[in-house]
Design a protein around this motif. Structure first.
Motif, PDB file in Angstrom:
ATOM      1  N   LYS A 163     -17.044  13.648  -5.696  1.00  0.00           N
ATOM      2  CA  LYS A 163     -16.118  12.605  -5.271  1.00  0.00           C
ATOM      3  C   LYS A 163     -14.856  12.600  -6.132  1.00  0.00           C
ATOM      4  O   LYS A 163     -13.770  12.275  -5.652  1.00  0.00           O
ATOM      5  CB  LYS A 163     -16.808  11.247  -5.323  1.00  0.00           C
ATOM      6  CG  LYS A 163     -17.896  11.067  -4.275  1.00  0.00           C
ATOM      7  CD  LYS A 163     -18.615   9.742  -4.451  1.00  0.00           C
ATOM      8  CE  LYS A 163     -19.773   9.593  -3.476  1.00  0.00           C
ATOM      9  NZ  LYS A 163     -20.512   8.328  -3.672  1.00  0.00           N
ATOM     10  N   ARG A 199      -9.789  13.953  -0.628  1.00  0.00           N
ATOM     11  CA  ARG A 199     -11.036  13.433  -1.208  1.00  0.00           C
ATOM     12  C   ARG A 199     -11.576  12.279  -0.381  1.00  0.00           C
ATOM     13  O   ARG A 199     -12.784  12.173  -0.161  1.00  0.00           O
ATOM     14  CB  ARG A 199     -10.810  12.993  -2.653  1.00  0.00           C
ATOM     15  CG  ARG A 199     -10.700  14.156  -3.627  1.00  0.00           C
ATOM     16  CD  ARG A 199     -10.752  13.712  -5.066  1.00  0.00           C
ATOM     17  NE  ARG A 199      -9.506  13.106  -5.490  1.00  0.00           N
ATOM     18  CZ  ARG A 199      -9.378  11.902  -6.008  1.00  0.00           C
ATOM     19  NH1 ARG A 199     -10.432  11.128  -6.155  1.00  0.00           N
ATOM     20  NH2 ARG A 199      -8.202  11.448  -6.383  1.00  0.00           N
ATOM     21  N   LYS A 200     -10.692  11.435   0.106  1.00  0.00           N
ATOM     22  CA  LYS A 200     -11.114  10.279   0.889  1.00  0.00           C
ATOM     23  C   LYS A 200     -11.534  10.667   2.303  1.00  0.00           C
ATOM     24  O   LYS A 200     -12.245   9.912   2.974  1.00  0.00           O
ATOM     25  CB  LYS A 200      -9.987   9.253   0.939  1.00  0.00           C
ATOM     26  CG  LYS A 200      -9.695   8.603  -0.405  1.00  0.00           C
ATOM     27  CD  LYS A 200      -8.494   7.673  -0.325  1.00  0.00           C
ATOM     28  CE  LYS A 200      -8.184   7.058  -1.686  1.00  0.00           C
ATOM     29  NZ  LYS A 200      -6.962   6.206  -1.642  1.00  0.00           N
ATOM     30  N   PHE A 204     -19.234  11.717   1.372  1.00  0.00           N
ATOM     31  CA  PHE A 204     -20.281  12.241   0.492  1.00  0.00           C
ATOM     32  C   PHE A 204     -21.510  11.322   0.572  1.00  0.00           C
ATOM     33  O   PHE A 204     -21.399  10.101   0.450  1.00  0.00           O
ATOM     34  CB  PHE A 204     -19.782  12.317  -0.947  1.00  0.00           C
ATOM     35  CG  PHE A 204     -18.754  13.403  -1.162  1.00  0.00           C
ATOM     36  CD1 PHE A 204     -19.153  14.724  -1.353  1.00  0.00           C
ATOM     37  CD2 PHE A 204     -17.401  13.108  -1.161  1.00  0.00           C
ATOM     38  CE1 PHE A 204     -18.220  15.717  -1.546  1.00  0.00           C
ATOM     39  CE2 PHE A 204     -16.451  14.099  -1.355  1.00  0.00           C
ATOM     40  CZ  PHE A 204     -16.862  15.409  -1.544  1.00  0.00           C
TER      41      PHE A 204
END
Length: 285
Positions: A163, A199-200, A204
């Motif tokens: 993350k 990343r967003k 995950f």
């Protein structure tokens, strides 16, 4: 509650205790440690015992088995799973994804529909981010569809790192400087971090692929990357994992395995597909 102590002397793991642990860990994760992994297993268990202040294996093992919140078990799983990867690993499969697999996936789809890709196990995130990079850089129709990438692992610690999306230069050595410049920023300590938007955009999740209760949440995927996981399983666990992947895929969906893995030797559920770039496996439509 066990209290950590610097003076605890950790006794050796007996043969009986090793077998007891191995069977329990196998039931929980599907991972079977052979005798040649004994040194690795003993060291990891003793390290966990020492950090928790446990004085003997029985005391520690009781905590692992019966702790209501499962914290000690998860810590043990994190310690026992090996996570070493890098960006663009087995790049030929990424080429296959954009040149052969996705054109088949979308041939009967309309613009704006969702393509679902599952990276399992995702380790510290290099694989799902590589998939995102590759789609953005090499697939001309990337903007025509809503692409959902789900990245899962049994290890909560590697998910935390994934993350963050923070990597040393070794991890990105096979990615062009131009691509790194587009999708990563340099931190003050010389590491590379995936940009916030990317990343967003990746979801995950923590899961165990051989846990049927957890697997019920994973459905409708067009492509699954399950690379270099099945080599740690025995035949039974491999079949269970193959069935979980089969159920997670939409009809006609594809699964990519590691270069040393073969679905044909595990399950007859899938059809083998030979593309110019790679051999993959497909769920019948």
């Amino acid at each position: 509650m066990a209290v950590p102590s610097q003076n605890v002397s950790i006794p050796p793991i007996s043969d009986e205790d090793f077998l007891k642990f191995r069977e329990y860990f196998y039931r929980k994760t599907g991972i079977m440690f052979q005798d040649n992994k004994r040194y690795f297993v003993d060291k990891r268990i003793q390290s966990q015992m020492e950090s928790g202040g446990f004085r003997n294996f029985r005391q520690y093992f009781d905590r692992v088995c019966f702790q209501s919140d499962g914290v000690e078990l998860q810590a043990l799983v994190n310690a026992m799973t090996v996570n070493e990867t890098y960006f663009y690993r087995e790049e030929y499969q990424l080429k296959c994804l954009v040149q052969s697999i996705l054109p088949e996936v979308v041939k009967n789809m309309h613009s704006g529909e969702t393509i679902k890709i599952w990276s399992m196990p995702c380790s510290t995130g290099e694989e799902p981010y590589s998939i995102a990079f590759y789609l953005l850089e090499h697939w001309s129709r990337v903007d025509d569809f809503n692409i959902e990438i789900v990245a899962s692992d049994i290890d909560t610690e590697v998910l935390r790192k994934a993350k963050l999306g923070l990597y040393a230069d070794r991890a990105v050595q096979y990615v062009s400087q131009e691509t790194v410049g587009k999708y990563m920023t340099m931190t003050r300590d010389g590491k590379f971090q995936v940009i916030d938007d990317l990343r967003k955009s990746i979801k995950f999740t923590q899961t165990n692929i051989i846990d049927a209760i957890e697997d019920r949440f994973y459905r409708g995927f067009d492509v699954v990357f399950c690379r270099n996981l099945l080599i740690y399983f025995d035949d039974l666990s491999r079949r269970e994992a193959a069935e979980a992947i089969f159920t997670a895929l939409s009809p006609g969906g594809f699964v990519c395995l590691g270069h040393s893995e073969s679905m044909s030797r595990i399950s007859s559920l899938f059809e083998l597909r030979k593309f110019p770039e790679a051999i993959v496996y497909q769920k019948p439509a």
